[in-house]
Design an enzyme around this catalytic site. Structure first.
Site, PDB file in Angstrom:
ATOM      1  N   SER A  49       0.930  -1.257  -0.061  1.00 11.46           N
ATOM      2  CA  SER A  49       0.067  -0.044  -0.115  1.00 11.46           C
ATOM      3  C   SER A  49       0.937   1.232   0.057  1.00 11.46           C
ATOM      4  O   SER A  49       0.376   2.314  -0.052  1.00 11.46           O
ATOM      5  CB  SER A  49      -0.952   0.062   1.295  1.00 11.46           C
ATOM      6  OG  SER A  49      -1.964  -0.878   0.985  1.00 11.46           O
TER       7      SER A  49
ATOM      8  N   TYR B 254      -4.320   3.712   8.190  1.00  7.92           N
ATOM      9  CA  TYR B 254      -5.624   3.140   8.226  1.00  7.92           C
ATOM     10  C   TYR B 254      -6.264   3.445   9.590  1.00  7.92           C
ATOM     11  O   TYR B 254      -5.991   4.780   9.926  1.00  7.92           O
ATOM     12  CB  TYR B 254      -5.647   1.442   7.961  1.00  7.92           C
ATOM     13  CG  TYR B 254      -4.996   1.193   6.640  1.00  7.92           C
ATOM     14  CD1 TYR B 254      -5.187   1.726   5.471  1.00  7.92           C
ATOM     15  CD2 TYR B 254      -3.803   0.596   6.899  1.00  7.92           C
ATOM     16  CE1 TYR B 254      -4.909   1.365   4.361  1.00  7.92           C
ATOM     17  CE2 TYR B 254      -2.951   0.269   5.684  1.00  7.92           C
ATOM     18  CZ  TYR B 254      -3.409   0.954   4.497  1.00  7.92           C
ATOM     19  OH  TYR B 254      -2.892   0.522   3.215  1.00  7.92           O
TER      20      TYR B 254
ATOM     21  N   VAL C 196       1.288  -3.909   3.818  1.00  7.20           N
ATOM     22  CA  VAL C 196       1.366  -4.936   4.422  1.00  7.20           C
ATOM     23  C   VAL C 196       2.594  -5.861   4.423  1.00  7.20           C
ATOM     24  O   VAL C 196       2.467  -6.927   4.625  1.00  7.20           O
ATOM     25  CB  VAL C 196      -0.001  -5.751   4.168  1.00  7.20           C
ATOM     26  CG1 VAL C 196      -1.397  -5.242   4.698  1.00  7.20           C
ATOM     27  CG2 VAL C 196      -0.351  -6.274   2.616  1.00  7.20           C
TER      28      VAL C 196
ATOM     29  N   LYS D  99       0.295   3.507  -3.078  1.00 11.20           N
ATOM     30  CA  LYS D  99      -0.834   4.381  -3.015  1.00 11.20           C
ATOM     31  C   LYS D  99      -0.305   5.858  -3.019  1.00 11.20           C
ATOM     32  O   LYS D  99      -1.098   6.676  -3.624  1.00 11.20           O
ATOM     33  CB  LYS D  99      -1.937   3.993  -1.924  1.00 11.20           C
ATOM     34  CG  LYS D  99      -2.322   2.634  -2.313  1.00 11.20           C
ATOM     35  CD  LYS D  99      -3.419   2.205  -1.087  1.00 11.20           C
ATOM     36  CE  LYS D  99      -3.650   0.603  -1.121  1.00 11.20           C
ATOM     37  NZ  LYS D  99      -4.440   0.237   0.053  1.00 11.20           N
TER      38      LYS D  99
ATOM     39  N   TYR E 219      -3.936  -2.216 -10.123  1.00 11.52           N
ATOM     40  CA  TYR E 219      -3.901  -2.425  -8.500  1.00 11.52           C
ATOM     41  C   TYR E 219      -2.881  -3.438  -7.809  1.00 11.52           C
ATOM     42  O   TYR E 219      -1.984  -3.165  -7.087  1.00 11.52           O
ATOM     43  CB  TYR E 219      -5.189  -2.198  -7.831  1.00 11.52           C
ATOM     44  CG  TYR E 219      -5.030  -2.425  -6.226  1.00 11.52           C
ATOM     45  CD1 TYR E 219      -4.967  -1.345  -5.550  1.00 11.52           C
ATOM     46  CD2 TYR E 219      -5.532  -3.592  -5.680  1.00 11.52           C
ATOM     47  CE1 TYR E 219      -4.800  -1.406  -4.082  1.00 11.52           C
ATOM     48  CE2 TYR E 219      -5.263  -3.558  -4.062  1.00 11.52           C
ATOM     49  CZ  TYR E 219      -5.068  -2.551  -3.456  1.00 11.52           C
ATOM     50  OH  TYR E 219      -5.023  -2.569  -2.172  1.00 11.52           O
TER      51      TYR E 219
HETATM   52  N1  GLN Z   1      -2.187  -5.316  -1.841  1.00 14.26           N
HETATM   53  C1  GLN Z   1      -2.904  -5.499  -0.506  1.00 14.26           C
HETATM   54  C2  GLN Z   1      -4.328  -5.642  -0.156  1.00 14.26           C
HETATM   55  O1  GLN Z   1      -5.016  -5.054  -1.434  1.00 14.26           O
HETATM   56  C3  GLN Z   1      -2.496  -3.776   0.018  1.00 14.26           C
HETATM   57  C4  GLN Z   1      -3.168  -3.946   1.577  1.00 14.26           C
HETATM   58  C5  GLN Z   1      -2.063  -3.195   2.324  1.00 14.26           C
HETATM   59  O2  GLN Z   1      -0.905  -2.976   1.938  1.00 14.26           O
HETATM   60  N2  GLN Z   1      -2.391  -2.523   3.431  1.00 14.26           N
HETATM   61  O3  GLN Z   1      -5.001  -6.170   0.324  1.00 14.26           O
END
Ligand code: GLN
Length: 306
Positions: A63, A242, A260, A66, A190
């Site tokens: 993420s 988050y 993650v 992003k 994505y």
């Molecule tokens: N690729 C992960 C997902 O879509 C990204 C989520 C993350 O890094 N928080 O679940």
């Protein structure tokens, strides 16, 4: 200033915490990563690079990507983006479905999964996914000043095979008429952006423009206008972790974005960009030891935006 001794000390102090986190298990290719890995890099606005541990080992940025796709989307459509995506912390898990339905398919912010999928839709503009994936990769290579930045196809495939929640979120967006491109195209972009493999050094270098009012202090390029850099930083501070964003602001006080894969990119305005990597996650899906390391570094350096 050479921060190497400070970073080495922090790497030593977080060692007992490495086993406390849990590696992301829902993406099979990530579940295999060694939880004992730890790396940290600081790139200062005057170009000094300080590191400790596995700072030159590539990991899945997930993420954190992003931040960069948001930067590209703002460059394309400017403030029109905010008619499709909100700017409020979600207070929910990054892959929550309930809130998206309740709020009519307008994701709370660009950093939760639904928001990031909406961002990829903006980037697509009717183009094939591969064109956008190439654009993202080229942007990251340029920002990291390193052509070695790559996308791990195995991770991208692994996510596509198991990404039921992301498919659900994308279909919810589509059901509210919020996607202009096919669900599969948005998700292909994505999954590939999340599968970018970068080292702490590359990541901190790539985020340096956010510490320097939108301009890359080492190449001299203007990446975004100063007010846009401020706003991206504001979103990172309020939404980048988050439903733990408040806790991270309290403990660290710097704009940051987690993934993650266990990475975190943090920005010290006017001074430096920091990237830390420790694969074990806490309950909110943020790097457990990575957060502790940032807390130690920010406290020791007196770094905070407050
Ligand atoms: N690729 C992960 C997902 O879509 C990204 C989520 C993350 O890094 N928080 O679940």
């Amino acid at each position: 200033m050479d921060l190497t001794p400070t970073l080495e000390r922090i790497a030593e102090r977080v060692r007992p915490h490495l086993a406390e986190g849990k590696v992301a298990g829902y993406i099979p290719a990530l579940a295999r990563v060694d939880p004992q890995r730890f790396g940290i890099a600081v790139v200062s606005v005057d170009g000094r690079v300080s590191t400790a541990g596995d700072a030159r080992v590539p990991f899945s940025v997930q993420s954190i990507s992003k931040v960069f796709t948001l930067t590209l989307a703002l460059d394309k459509v400017g403030s029109e983006l905010w008619t499709r995506i909100g700017r409020e912390p979600s207070g929910s898990a990054f892959n929550s479905i309930v809130q998206l339905e309740r709020e009519g398919g307008i994701p709370r912010n660009p950093f939760i999964n639904a928001g990031a999928i909406a961002v990829t839709d903006v980037l697509l503009e009717g183009r094939p996914p591969q064109a956008v994936i190439d654009e993202i990769l080229a942007f990251l290579r340029r920002r990291a000043d390193d052509p070695a930045v790559a996308i791990d196809e195995e991770v991208a495939r692994s996510e596509a095979d198991t990404g039921h929640r992301n498919y659900s979120l994308a279909h919810f967006l589509a059901s509210f008429g919020r996607l202009r491109n096919p669900v599969d195209s948005a998700l292909s972009v994505y999954f590939h952006q999340c599968a970018l493999a970068m080292t702490c050094v590359q990541l901190a270098r790539a985020g340096l423009f956010l510490a320097a009012a939108g301009h890359d202090p080492l190449s001299g390029e203007r990446v975004v206008a100063p007010e846009r850099a401020r706003r991206i930083n504001a979103l990172m501070l309020t939404c980048g972790h988050y439903d733990a964003s408040g806790d991270v602001a309290f403990r660290i006080g710097l704009p940051g974005k987690s993934g993650v894969g266990g990475g975190i990119l943090a920005v010290v305005p006017k001074r430096a960009a920091i990237a830390v990597w420790s694969p074990g996650l806490n309950a909110n899906g943020n790097s457990h030891a990575g957060t502790i390391a940032l807390e130690m570094l920010a406290a020791e350096m007196g770094w905070s935006v407050f």
